[in-house]
Design a protein around this motif. Sequence first.
Motif, PDB file in Angstrom:
ATOM      1  N   HIS A  75       0.812  -1.214   0.000  1.00 31.21           N
ATOM      2  CA  HIS A  75       0.000   0.000   0.000  1.00 31.21           C
ATOM      3  C   HIS A  75       0.848   1.267   0.000  1.00 31.21           C
ATOM      4  O   HIS A  75       0.352   2.349   0.318  1.00 31.21           O
ATOM      5  N   GLY A  76       2.144   1.138  -0.310  1.00 33.25           N
ATOM      6  CA  GLY A  76       3.010   2.303  -0.414  1.00 33.25           C
ATOM      7  C   GLY A  76       3.687   2.743   0.869  1.00 33.25           C
ATOM      8  O   GLY A  76       4.289   3.815   0.916  1.00 33.25           O
ATOM      9  N   LEU A  77       3.589   1.940   1.925  1.00 37.17           N
ATOM     10  CA  LEU A  77       4.236   2.297   3.181  1.00 37.17           C
ATOM     11  C   LEU A  77       5.706   1.869   3.158  1.00 37.17           C
ATOM     12  O   LEU A  77       6.045   0.814   2.632  1.00 37.17           O
ATOM     13  N   VAL A  78       6.554   2.718   3.741  1.00 38.29           N
ATOM     14  CA  VAL A  78       7.986   2.436   3.807  1.00 38.29           C
ATOM     15  C   VAL A  78       8.511   2.847   5.178  1.00 38.29           C
ATOM     16  O   VAL A  78       7.886   3.662   5.875  1.00 38.29           O
ATOM     17  N   PRO A  79       9.648   2.293   5.586  1.00 40.67           N
ATOM     18  CA  PRO A  79      10.238   2.693   6.864  1.00 40.67           C
ATOM     19  C   PRO A  79      10.488   4.202   6.931  1.00 40.67           C
ATOM     20  O   PRO A  79      10.736   4.849   5.910  1.00 40.67           O
ATOM     21  N   MET A 112       8.264   6.478   7.779  1.00 40.33           N
ATOM     22  CA  MET A 112       7.036   7.274   7.666  1.00 40.33           C
ATOM     23  C   MET A 112       6.452   7.513   9.052  1.00 40.33           C
ATOM     24  O   MET A 112       6.558   6.662   9.939  1.00 40.33           O
ATOM     25  N   ALA A 113       5.814   8.668   9.237  1.00 42.73           N
ATOM     26  CA  ALA A 113       5.203   9.041  10.512  1.00 42.73           C
ATOM     27  C   ALA A 113       3.919   8.252  10.753  1.00 42.73           C
ATOM     28  O   ALA A 113       3.126   8.049   9.835  1.00 42.73           O
ATOM     29  N   ILE A 162       0.906   8.913   7.331  1.00 41.64           N
ATOM     30  CA  ILE A 162       0.838   9.987   6.335  1.00 41.64           C
ATOM     31  C   ILE A 162       1.660   9.571   5.119  1.00 41.64           C
ATOM     32  O   ILE A 162       2.858   9.318   5.232  1.00 41.64           O
ATOM     33  N   LEU A 163       1.004   9.499   3.985  1.00 40.05           N
ATOM     34  CA  LEU A 163       1.699   9.188   2.730  1.00 40.05           C
ATOM     35  C   LEU A 163       2.178  10.488   2.089  1.00 40.05           C
ATOM     36  O   LEU A 163       1.420  11.468   2.048  1.00 40.05           O
TER      37      LEU A 163
END
Length: 132
Positions: A3-7, A9-10, A130-131
């Motif tokens: 889903h576009g999450l990466v280390p 990120m807040a 938050i993306l």
Amino acid sequence: SDHGLVPQMAVLSGQGSIIGKISQCSARRCEVLLTNNSACRLAAKLINSDRTDGVVEGDLGLTLKMGFIPQSVTLEPGTLAVSSGLETLVPAGLVIGQVSEIFKENNELWQEAIIEPLVDPSELLVVSVILP
């Protein structure tokens, strides 16, 4: 990561304050380092007359400590600490907490402040990321 999450990120509480950062991601699961973890560091800014920059990190898993605050800065309990925006994946202005104690030693280069988070991590039910 699906889903576009990466280390880095807040991660925010349901009330919108930052409670940590993503530390690891797999296809359908992420691990979060809470702000009170000593491995979690956030570039921060105090909302005072100087807009003082510093670094907030976990302190023994119990609270948060903000360091690298110049000795010349006058601190007041209750001052808000927010993310500074100096980190690529953490936007500016996310509330971290407020100053509860100040440690200022005359012979030290920096002073430190204890930052009281606005959210108790044990009471989290819903979090958001938050993306960019």
